[in-house]
Scaffold this active site. Structure first.
Site, PDB file in Angstrom:
ATOM      1  N   THR A   1      48.711  -3.385 -95.156  1.00 12.52           N
ATOM      2  CA  THR A   1      48.490  -4.739 -94.635  1.00 12.52           C
ATOM      3  C   THR A   1      46.978  -4.887 -94.444  1.00 12.52           C
ATOM      4  O   THR A   1      46.285  -5.269 -95.381  1.00 12.52           O
ATOM      5  CB  THR A   1      49.267  -5.000 -93.329  1.00 12.52           C
ATOM      6  OG1 THR A   1      49.106  -3.909 -92.449  1.00 12.52           O
ATOM      7  CG2 THR A   1      50.732  -5.237 -93.604  1.00 12.52           C
TER       8      THR A   1
ATOM      9  N   LYS B   1      50.795   4.107 -93.899  1.00 11.18           N
ATOM     10  CA  LYS B   1      49.983   2.909 -93.693  1.00 11.18           C
ATOM     11  C   LYS B   1      49.990   2.552 -92.206  1.00 11.18           C
ATOM     12  O   LYS B   1      50.874   2.953 -91.458  1.00 11.18           O
ATOM     13  CB  LYS B   1      50.488   1.720 -94.519  1.00 11.18           C
ATOM     14  CG  LYS B   1      51.839   1.228 -94.084  1.00 11.18           C
ATOM     15  CD  LYS B   1      51.922  -0.287 -94.031  1.00 11.18           C
ATOM     16  CE  LYS B   1      50.940  -0.833 -93.040  1.00 11.18           C
ATOM     17  NZ  LYS B   1      51.411  -2.047 -92.348  1.00 11.18           N
TER      18      LYS B   1
ATOM     19  N   THR C   1      53.211  -2.690 -87.727  1.00  6.85           N
ATOM     20  CA  THR C   1      53.823  -1.594 -88.449  1.00  6.85           C
ATOM     21  C   THR C   1      52.986  -0.424 -88.902  1.00  6.85           C
ATOM     22  O   THR C   1      51.987  -0.570 -89.574  1.00  6.85           O
ATOM     23  CB  THR C   1      54.518  -2.071 -89.743  1.00  6.85           C
ATOM     24  OG1 THR C   1      55.241  -3.216 -89.450  1.00  6.85           O
ATOM     25  CG2 THR C   1      55.406  -1.007 -90.283  1.00  6.85           C
TER      26      THR C   1
ATOM     27  N   GLU D   1      41.813   0.159 -86.124  1.00  8.05           N
ATOM     28  CA  GLU D   1      41.088  -1.097 -85.989  1.00  8.05           C
ATOM     29  C   GLU D   1      39.765  -0.892 -85.271  1.00  8.05           C
ATOM     30  O   GLU D   1      39.725  -0.524 -84.096  1.00  8.05           O
ATOM     31  CB  GLU D   1      41.938  -2.095 -85.220  1.00  8.05           C
ATOM     32  CG  GLU D   1      43.163  -2.506 -85.986  1.00  8.05           C
ATOM     33  CD  GLU D   1      44.070  -3.392 -85.174  1.00  8.05           C
ATOM     34  OE1 GLU D   1      44.817  -4.146 -85.803  1.00  8.05           O
ATOM     35  OE2 GLU D   1      44.022  -3.334 -83.947  1.00  8.05           O
TER      36      GLU D   1
ATOM     37  N   ASN E   1      41.088  -8.397 -83.457  1.00 10.74           N
ATOM     38  CA  ASN E   1      42.298  -8.848 -82.782  1.00 10.74           C
ATOM     39  C   ASN E   1      42.179 -10.203 -82.102  1.00 10.74           C
ATOM     40  O   ASN E   1      43.184 -10.810 -81.754  1.00 10.74           O
ATOM     41  CB  ASN E   1      42.745  -7.796 -81.764  1.00 10.74           C
ATOM     42  CG  ASN E   1      43.391  -6.622 -82.462  1.00 10.74           C
ATOM     43  OD1 ASN E   1      44.424  -6.787 -83.098  1.00 10.74           O
ATOM     44  ND2 ASN E   1      42.760  -5.467 -82.393  1.00 10.74           N
TER      45      ASN E   1
ATOM     46  N   SER F   1      41.538 -17.472 -84.739  1.00  8.81           N
ATOM     47  CA  SER F   1      40.946 -18.630 -84.060  1.00  8.81           C
ATOM     48  C   SER F   1      39.848 -19.252 -84.905  1.00  8.81           C
ATOM     49  O   SER F   1      39.486 -18.745 -85.948  1.00  8.81           O
ATOM     50  CB  SER F   1      40.420 -18.220 -82.688  1.00  8.81           C
ATOM     51  OG  SER F   1      39.455 -17.215 -82.837  1.00  8.81           O
TER      52      SER F   1
END
EC number: 2.3.1.35
Lengths: 405, 405
Positions: free
Chosen positions: A153, A179, A190, A276, A400, A405
């Site tokens: 993803t 992943k 996920t 991340e 995140n 936005s």
């Protein structure tokens, strides 16, 4: 950002396992987003799944199918998690299995579905009509690399592992994919892991091993503490190689388990490395706990502390923050003057206070590295645990918060 | 950043309570950094303290002194937390009490010490020699505002509360202070609360009330989930007013408890409003839990989720993240199709899935406000809990990562 990870390309095929990849247009056009893993007759497959109460429809279907049949196909789509989709999601997951079962000539229960991507939107069912035939057409034992890319993803790197070794005189191959990069950008979810070997492993043993292996790998990583609704980890034994494992004490069982453990851990750690906004890859080891759970509780409390994570991002050897996290980990009778903490070999806390020999530049030098070990000695007993985590950076907040936005 | 909070200035004096403020040069020159609160003879004082195993030396001393005597002085310094300082820290805390006891002519056990600031550095004892006489000289019942400023570390606003009301025919005054903004910038710690009333309250009852009031206020806020080594909350009853409360069913007890609860909650919420990098003030209410602990577990899991907090920062009504956090809060037998979630009056989740009537702009409109309510209905029973939290912003990472580097 990603920490010491590059695209793995040296995949070794697993006899009895073929992979097909297709562009189904599930959510985005012109990207590989559907993967079929075909298991030859006689393969065994075991799995462990998210403990999140809101588990996605494909996870529920997968669990049920695994109980009642021997899988022939794993069907994975990215772009849509089919989570929070209620009864319709359940029906859609079943229908995708039915479509593949008809095309692949097996029972519907022999298809295991996996979905990853946006939460709360209905599956695009026409994508399966397009993707399933194309992925079946594409089946090859040589498509691990494309499959690793096809299940991503927001991962920045496809994640893989492959190893060949000789166990009890037999050549054994282990190859796997994973992943995940956190619960990922708004509405994306996920972590998935697929690990295959050509060894033959008894079905009951395989399921137990899968749980044990996941516990020492995918269940020992944390990026943000958020468990996804779609997490799955599958262990496949095609049985086409010469090694046969029926029991824990079968010849070669220990060696195979150890080799699989390495595969699981490398693939799990790859998720943290690609976490991340990650700029640091941190191994957190807790020793000297009175109970196994105690070691794990301390490790998770430190790993989830935003203050510890931001200090690591800043390469700031802030021992007060680590100490405070240990202190609130729920050990009622903790003897604080027994606690020692090390960054690699640099002792920062001695008997619950700042180590007399500690100099800040030594701690900062360790934390300036992209990878380091935080070792916490509780001085209470013989239990230990280890987990892997990343830091908390501006990039994490951007990924995140800013995306939608 | 701070959310809807301005400096409170309308303090009402509490008969029997005087405050003195001084510049002691504890860590920084020329700032008010030492506060003495003097309690008149006959005052009662109760406290609740951090549960962190690594509690600071002044917290241990404070607990012990409170058990063995009736306090006359509270001595608060900012700039140094005297935490992680071992035996020396303990001796230093005692010595500071001794100095004030001599100057104020009371027993050492009648002085309660409080420290906030840097962890792991020895207290600057010459600061007490300078600060204690100056603060004693400064004692006045009118110095609440300067005291609120004098206990700040990285707070951006001094935090106070004051109210006068008539209970059981008697005029009662309640005035309080708090400080804290997370575990604050590198090595800074501590949330402190001091609330006084001129009512007379039985000592045993006062201690029980203090615990209950803290549980519904200071123990129901979270910014980053990190418990400091120095947290303290003190409730003072000077007994100089006309209201006397001996038991829970004394006339006026309910009304006084309710008024104190409001004081505690306003002061606790002020800490969240001034939370590190806070741009949103969020009330998290969980209803329909089977057990009280269950409601609290769900509320904390949602409040600590970095994904939920970053979504709030982005004004992104990301119901999938809230749902996923509820799902991993540890309720084994959660019926997901009984779960409903609201943002103010906007229902976003209905029976465990996206609410049919929900439109994203309605959710985004709620989250665009500086304050809003997240209400989670579990549909399992009658238990509820509420806590208050802030969002996770770039500013939070900057405050905690960039400052020292």
């Amino acid at each position: 950002m990603a920490v010491n990870i590059r695209r793995f390309t040296d995949y070794l095929p697993i006899a009895g396992v073929r992979l097909g990849v297709a562009q189904s247009n599930m959510r985005y056009p012109e990207r590989d987003d559907m993967v079929i893993i075909e298991l030859a007759e006689g393969s065994q497959c075991a799995g462990v799944f998210t403990r999140n109460a809101f588990c996605a429809a494909p996870v529920s279907v997968c669990r049920q199918h695994l109980q009642h049949s021997t899988p022939r196909y794993l069907l994975i789509n990215t772009g849509n998690a089919n989570a929070g989709t209620g009864e319709q999601g359940w029906q859609d997951a079943l229908q995708s299995c039915q479509q593949l079962a008809e095309a692949g000539q097996c029972a519907m229960e022999q298809v295991l579905p996996f979905s990853t991507g946006v939460i709360g939107e209905p599956l695009n069912m026409t994508a399966f009509e397009r993707g399933i035939p194309a992925a079946l057409q594409d089946l090859s034992d040589d498509h691990w690399d494309r499959a690793a890319a096809g299940i991503m993803t927001t991962d920045t790197v496809p994640k893989g592992y492959s190893q060949q070794l000789v166990i009890a005189g037999e050549t054994v191959t282990i190859t796997g994919l994973s992943k995940g990069a956190g619960m990922i950008k708004p509405d994306m979810a996920t972590m998935l892991g697929f690990i295959a070997t050509d060894a033959s492993i008894d079905a009951v043993l395989l399921q137990r091993w899968c749980g044990q292996l996941a516990d020492s790998s995918f269940n020992r990583i944390t990026i943000d503490g958020d468990t996804s609704t779609n997490d799955c980890c599958m262990l496949i034994a095609s049985g086409r190689g010469g090694l046969h494992i029926d029991r824990d004490d079968s010849p070669g069982a220990d060696a195979l388990f150890a080799a699989l453990k390495q595969a699981f851990q490398v693939l799990a750690q790859a998720i943290v490395r690609d976490g991340e906004g990650a700029t640091k890859f941190v191994t957190l080891q807790v020793n000297g706990a009175a109970q196994p759970q105690e070691a794990l509780d301390v490790a998770y409390t430190v790993a989830h502390s935003p203050l510890v994570k931001t200090a690591m991002y800043a390469s700031d050897a802030n021992w007060g923050r680590i100490l405070a996290a240990v202190g609130r980990a729920g050990i009622d009778d903790l003897q604080v003057d027994q606690v020692n903490i090390f960054l690699n070999d640099v002792q920062i806390v001695e008997n619950g206070g700042r180590c007399a020999s500690y100099q800040e530049e030594h701690g900062a030098a360790v934390l300036a590295q992209a990878e380091f070990l935080v070792r916490i000695e509780l001085g209470r007993g013989d239990c230990s645990d280890t987990l892997w985590t990343s830091d908390l950076s501006h990039e994490y907040v951007s990924i995140n918060a800013d995306y939608r936005s």
